[in-house]
Design a protein around this motif. Structure first.
Motif, PDB file in Angstrom:
ATOM      1  N   VAL A  97       1.019  -1.155   0.091  1.00 16.93           N
ATOM      2  CA  VAL A  97       0.067   0.054   0.048  1.00 16.93           C
ATOM      3  C   VAL A  97       0.760   1.200  -0.028  1.00 16.93           C
ATOM      4  CG1 VAL A  97      -1.866   1.358   1.095  1.00 16.93           C
ATOM      5  CG2 VAL A  97      -1.731  -1.399   1.269  1.00 16.93           C
ATOM      6  N   ASP A  98       0.861   1.994  -1.120  1.00 12.74           N
ATOM      7  CA  ASP A  98       1.950   2.928  -1.283  1.00 12.74           C
ATOM      8  C   ASP A  98       1.385   4.080  -0.588  1.00 12.74           C
ATOM      9  OD1 ASP A  98      -0.004   4.126  -3.006  1.00 12.74           O
ATOM     10  OD2 ASP A  98       1.192   3.666  -4.794  1.00 12.74           O
ATOM     11  N   TYR A  99       2.043   5.631  -0.775  1.00  8.86           N
ATOM     12  CA  TYR A  99       1.695   6.733   0.140  1.00  8.86           C
ATOM     13  C   TYR A  99       0.341   7.207  -0.505  1.00  8.86           C
ATOM     14  CZ  TYR A  99       3.281   9.040  -4.410  1.00  8.86           C
ATOM     15  OH  TYR A  99       3.516   9.218  -5.740  1.00  8.86           O
ATOM     16  N   PHE A 150       9.415 -16.116  -5.077  1.00 11.54           N
ATOM     17  CA  PHE A 150       9.736 -14.739  -5.145  1.00 11.54           C
ATOM     18  C   PHE A 150       9.341 -14.319  -3.915  1.00 11.54           C
ATOM     19  CE2 PHE A 150       5.070 -14.408  -5.765  1.00 11.54           C
ATOM     20  CZ  PHE A 150       4.864 -13.029  -5.433  1.00 11.54           C
ATOM     21  N   ALA A 151       9.949 -13.091  -3.587  1.00 10.59           N
ATOM     22  CA  ALA A 151       9.765 -12.492  -2.199  1.00 10.59           C
ATOM     23  C   ALA A 151       9.971 -10.909  -2.626  1.00 10.59           C
ATOM     24  CB  ALA A 151      10.674 -12.784  -1.129  1.00 10.59           C
ATOM     25  N   VAL A 152       9.136 -10.084  -1.777  1.00  8.34           N
ATOM     26  CA  VAL A 152       9.155  -8.641  -2.071  1.00  8.34           C
ATOM     27  C   VAL A 152       9.573  -8.039  -0.746  1.00  8.34           C
ATOM     28  CG1 VAL A 152       7.733  -6.660  -2.521  1.00  8.34           C
ATOM     29  CG2 VAL A 152       7.310  -8.728  -3.682  1.00  8.34           C
ATOM     30  N   TYR A 153      10.470  -6.782  -0.913  1.00  3.81           N
ATOM     31  CA  TYR A 153      10.824  -5.924   0.141  1.00  3.81           C
ATOM     32  C   TYR A 153      10.863  -4.666  -0.251  1.00  3.81           C
ATOM     33  CZ  TYR A 153      13.308  -4.573   4.207  1.00  3.81           C
ATOM     34  OH  TYR A 153      13.813  -3.703   5.395  1.00  3.81           O
ATOM     35  N   VAL A 154       9.922  -3.746   0.639  1.00  3.09           N
ATOM     36  CA  VAL A 154       9.874  -2.092   0.533  1.00  3.09           C
ATOM     37  C   VAL A 154      10.553  -1.702   1.380  1.00  3.09           C
ATOM     38  CG1 VAL A 154       8.195  -0.542   0.183  1.00  3.09           C
ATOM     39  CG2 VAL A 154       7.750  -2.877  -0.510  1.00  3.09           C
ATOM     40  N   ASP A 155      11.601  -0.548   1.227  1.00  2.00           N
ATOM     41  CA  ASP A 155      12.285   0.032   2.109  1.00  2.00           C
ATOM     42  C   ASP A 155      11.834   1.417   2.535  1.00  2.00           C
ATOM     43  OD1 ASP A 155      12.799   1.698   0.086  1.00  2.00           O
ATOM     44  OD2 ASP A 155      14.779   0.960  -0.452  1.00  2.00           O
ATOM     45  N   GLU A 156      12.419   2.067   3.246  1.00  2.00           N
ATOM     46  CA  GLU A 156      11.937   3.284   3.897  1.00  2.00           C
ATOM     47  C   GLU A 156      11.686   4.305   2.511  1.00  2.00           C
ATOM     48  OE1 GLU A 156      10.924   3.720   7.140  1.00  2.00           O
ATOM     49  OE2 GLU A 156      11.439   1.668   7.235  1.00  2.00           O
ATOM     50  N   PHE A 195       3.276  -4.874   2.963  1.00  2.00           N
ATOM     51  CA  PHE A 195       3.974  -3.722   3.560  1.00  2.00           C
ATOM     52  C   PHE A 195       3.051  -2.344   3.314  1.00  2.00           C
ATOM     53  CE2 PHE A 195       7.500  -6.475   2.031  1.00  2.00           C
ATOM     54  CZ  PHE A 195       8.596  -5.849   3.031  1.00  2.00           C
ATOM     55  N   ILE A 196       2.849  -1.901   4.507  1.00  2.00           N
ATOM     56  CA  ILE A 196       2.147  -0.690   4.675  1.00  2.00           C
ATOM     57  C   ILE A 196       2.673   0.350   5.615  1.00  2.00           C
ATOM     58  CG2 ILE A 196       0.653  -2.077   6.623  1.00  2.00           C
ATOM     59  CD1 ILE A 196      -1.592  -0.599   5.260  1.00  2.00           C
ATOM     60  N   ARG A 197       2.327   1.592   5.462  1.00  2.00           N
ATOM     61  CA  ARG A 197       2.748   2.631   6.288  1.00  2.00           C
ATOM     62  C   ARG A 197       1.701   2.885   7.385  1.00  2.00           C
ATOM     63  NH1 ARG A 197       6.904   6.051   6.213  1.00  2.00           N
ATOM     64  NH2 ARG A 197       7.360   5.571   4.034  1.00  2.00           N
ATOM     65  N   ILE A 198       1.669   2.461   8.549  1.00  2.00           N
ATOM     66  CA  ILE A 198       0.455   2.540   9.597  1.00  2.00           C
ATOM     67  C   ILE A 198       0.057   4.178   9.540  1.00  2.00           C
ATOM     68  CG2 ILE A 198      -0.010   2.028  11.744  1.00  2.00           C
ATOM     69  CD1 ILE A 198       0.339  -0.417  10.017  1.00  2.00           C
ATOM     70  N   SER A 241       7.506   4.031  10.144  1.00  2.00           N
ATOM     71  CA  SER A 241       8.140   3.307   9.134  1.00  2.00           C
ATOM     72  C   SER A 241       7.178   2.403   8.241  1.00  2.00           C
ATOM     73  CB  SER A 241       9.339   2.719   9.581  1.00  2.00           C
ATOM     74  OG  SER A 241       9.031   1.770  10.637  1.00  2.00           O
ATOM     75  N   ILE A 242       7.568   1.994   7.232  1.00  2.00           N
ATOM     76  CA  ILE A 242       7.067   0.987   6.532  1.00  2.00           C
ATOM     77  C   ILE A 242       7.108  -0.426   7.295  1.00  2.00           C
ATOM     78  CG2 ILE A 242       6.905  -0.291   4.505  1.00  2.00           C
ATOM     79  CD1 ILE A 242       7.388   2.185   2.882  1.00  2.00           C
ATOM     80  N   LYS A 243       6.036  -1.138   7.349  1.00  2.00           N
ATOM     81  CA  LYS A 243       6.061  -2.163   8.233  1.00  2.00           C
ATOM     82  C   LYS A 243       5.658  -3.443   7.262  1.00  2.00           C
ATOM     83  CE  LYS A 243       5.472  -0.177  12.685  1.00  2.00           C
ATOM     84  NZ  LYS A 243       4.772  -0.479  13.995  1.00  2.00           N
ATOM     85  N   SER A 244       6.137  -4.726   7.704  1.00  2.00           N
ATOM     86  CA  SER A 244       5.956  -5.859   7.077  1.00  2.00           C
ATOM     87  C   SER A 244       5.187  -6.600   7.827  1.00  2.00           C
ATOM     88  CB  SER A 244       7.105  -6.728   6.467  1.00  2.00           C
ATOM     89  OG  SER A 244       6.502  -8.056   6.163  1.00  2.00           O
ATOM     90  N   MET A 245       4.040  -7.183   7.461  1.00  2.00           N
ATOM     91  CA  MET A 245       3.018  -7.861   8.372  1.00  2.00           C
ATOM     92  C   MET A 245       2.203  -9.020   7.500  1.00  2.00           C
ATOM     93  SD  MET A 245       0.285  -4.821   9.334  1.00  2.00           S
ATOM     94  CE  MET A 245       1.560  -3.826   9.844  1.00  2.00           C
ATOM     95  N   GLY A 246       1.435  -9.968   8.085  1.00  2.00           N
ATOM     96  CA  GLY A 246       0.427 -10.633   7.621  1.00  2.00           C
ATOM     97  C   GLY A 246      -0.768 -10.135   7.800  1.00  2.00           C
ATOM     98  N   VAL A 247      -1.634 -10.194   6.947  1.00  4.12           N
ATOM     99  CA  VAL A 247      -3.116  -9.326   6.950  1.00  4.12           C
ATOM    100  C   VAL A 247      -3.846 -10.385   6.135  1.00  4.12           C
ATOM    101  CG1 VAL A 247      -2.042  -7.155   6.922  1.00  4.12           C
ATOM    102  CG2 VAL A 247      -2.863  -8.141   4.645  1.00  4.12           C
ATOM    103  N   TYR A 248      -5.159 -10.232   6.523  1.00  9.75           N
ATOM    104  CA  TYR A 248      -6.267 -10.955   5.869  1.00  9.75           C
ATOM    105  C   TYR A 248      -6.887  -9.987   4.634  1.00  9.75           C
ATOM    106  CZ  TYR A 248      -6.026 -14.109   9.721  1.00  9.75           C
ATOM    107  OH  TYR A 248      -5.494 -14.747  10.849  1.00  9.75           O
ATOM    108  N   GLY A 249      -7.497 -10.529   3.536  1.00 12.93           N
ATOM    109  CA  GLY A 249      -7.849  -9.807   2.618  1.00 12.93           C
ATOM    110  C   GLY A 249      -8.987 -10.572   1.522  1.00 12.93           C
TER     111      GLY A 249
END
Length: 501
Positions: free
Chosen positions: A10-12, A51-57, A305-308, A313-321
């Motif tokens: 989820v971007d800015y 594959f894996a994804v990482y989103v930095d600050e 990856f979402i900015r709360i 900071s941007i956090k990585s977490m498990g979510v439902y959707g």
């Protein structure tokens, strides 16, 4: 091998990026830019295995993936184009790279993956845990552990970066009679020895890990006979392990998660397509609460990856959707804050009035019987565990007593050795003093001898001079004597001749 969770970012601007692998082994993504409005599916690469994804600050998207050629590849987006490179290629044709995970710590990207048999038909149950570190220029790969793969397990290992940028790895391996959960730590560019934490029995096993400073919380999922369990294992800073029952049900429990909100530990899971959660009060877990979403649309788990908020900071977490056109995300820490839409676990059936009362009663009785049976088995396991802990503590006490005896013996030996050393030191000191005295005397004798030698040298010079003078006088006298001798002979010769005439 297990399937891969889709990745959500989820971007800015609150656009939702969804990265996933389609049925054609293509790595693709699409963006939801409005309610029910998606861009077309865009291709990143083909023949992808994982594959894996990482989103930095800086909100830069990093993607690491593997393909059927045995290549480990990296890509990122620059000027709205995906650019990348090959990081590593395995040289073993019989293996493939799967189960990728990525963490960025400092200047290094840490890539983790499993090497598994390339032929799924051979029933291979071996996997090799690998760690690849990339600094932007070169890669360094390390073989970590050969593990026995658990069938149908989605996550064979989990990665956590703590507040000191050390990396913790938790992995599962099949030991035959049970599954063991093990632990590694990467600190100061070195991996610690592996540490076995505990064993898990049953089927349909899964686990989630949450670190809270130096404390470890693990949520285990398992099934024994027809009962499904969620268990919480708490490991404190000293390494002590405690186990708590979170939930049990005849229904299959799926996608459990752990999270902390308002300094409280929560767990949540999916059961019959519904979202449930429970809270821990430091002694036990509460009864499960049902989160009423207002619909019964199917939900899945996503890596997100979402900015709360704007400051965090941007956090990585498990979510439902949901998986519908209008994707709706359910972030666990959000739906437990206001539980006005939550019902207790035993109140859920009251909402569903289609189930006959007798059927509910029988179901509840079966569940209660199963619960009692499970509780009995759990108590038996706890008793066995307490017995084992008692045996370990007894062995520890015996070892401790032996250590005390050895320390006392060593102390006595040290005292004896000290006395011997003291005597030796005193004797050595006396010998040293005697040697110093003799050395001083010898130095005085040497000085005296050297003085006499100097006198002898001076006398020798005088004697040599006297000898030279005497030699010169002797030579002079010898010459005079010779001259006088010669004159005397001549005089006799000359004086004799006139008398003869």
């Amino acid at each position: 091998m297990s399937s891969i969770y889709p990745w959500i970012y989820v971007d800015y601007a609150n656009n939702i990026w969804k990265f996933f692998e389609n049925n054609n082994k293509e790595l693709v993504y699409k963006i939801m830019y409005g309610e029910g409005k998606w861009t077309k599916e865009s291709l990143i690469d083909r023949d992808v295995l994982g594959f894996a994804v990482y989103v930095d600050e800086d909100e830069t998207i990093h993607i690491v993936y593997s393909n059927i050629k045995g290549e480990l590849k990296y890509c990122t987006m620059k000027d709205k184009q995906w650019v990348g490179k090959i990081l590593y290629k395995i040289q073993i044709d019989d293996f493939k790279i799967q189960n990728l995970k990525v963490e960025i710590s400092g200047d290094n990207m840490h890539i983790f993956y499993l090497l598994v048999g390339n032929d799924d038909s051979d029933g291979s149950d071996h996997g090799v845990l690998m760690h690849c570190m990339w600094n932007g220029k070169e890669t360094r790969s390390t073989t970590l552990q050969d593990i026995m793969l658990v069938p149908n397990l989605r996550e064979h290992y989990l990665i956590n970066v703590n507040e000191n940028n050390n990396i913790d790895m938790f992995f599962i391996t099949d030991e035959g009679d049970e599954v063991s959960l093990n632990y590694y730590r990467f600190e100061n560019l070195k991996w610690s020895p592996v540490n076995r934490l505990y064993g898990i029995q049953g089927d349909d096993i899964g686990f989630e890990v949450l670190r809270d400073q130096e404390e470890i919380h693990i949520l285990n999922k398992s099934r024994e006979e027809s009962i499904n369990f969620l268990d919480h294992v708490y490991i404190d800073i000293t390494g002590n392990i405690q186990e708590f029952r979170v939930h049990e049900s005849n229904n299959k429990l799926e996608e459990p998660l752990l999270f902390i909100e308002n300094n409280k530990l929560y767990s949540c899971w999916l059961e019959q397509g519904k979202i449930f959660y429970s809270v821990f009060n430091d002694e036990k877990w509460s009864s499960a609460f049902y989160f009423d979403r207002g619909d019964e649309l199917a939900v899945n788990r996503y890596n997100c990856f979402i900015r709360i908020d704007d400051k965090s900071s941007i956090k990585s977490m498990g979510v439902y959707g949901t998986n519908e056109l209008d994707l709706c995300l359910f972030i666990p820490s959000w739906f437990v804050v206001d539980n006005k839409d939550s019902l207790k676990y035993d109140e859920v059936d009251k909402v569903n009035t289609d189930t006959p009362y007798e059927e509910k009663t029988v179901k509840n009785l079966k569940l209660e019987l199963s619960r009692i049976t499970s509780e009995k088995m759990s108590l038996e396991r706890k008793i066995d565990s307490l017995k084992m802990q008692l045996q370990k503590k007894q062995r520890f006490m015996e070892d401790y007593e032996e250590k005390i005896v050895r320390v006392l013996e060593q102390k006595h030996k040290v005292e004896e050795n000290y006395n011997i050393f003291l005597e030796l030191q005193q004797k050595t000191q006396k010998d040293l003093e005697d040697i110093n005295q003799r050395l001083l005397e010898e130095r005085e004798i040497k000085t005296s001898i050297e003085s006499e030698l100097e006198e002898f040298k001076e006398e020798n010079i005088v004697i040599k001079q006297q000898i030279r003078i005497i030699s010169e006088e002797k030579e002079k006298l010898h010459k005079e004597l010779e001259l006088e001798k010669n004159q005397s002979i001549m005089e006799r010769l000359l004086g004799k001749r006139p008398s003869e005439i």
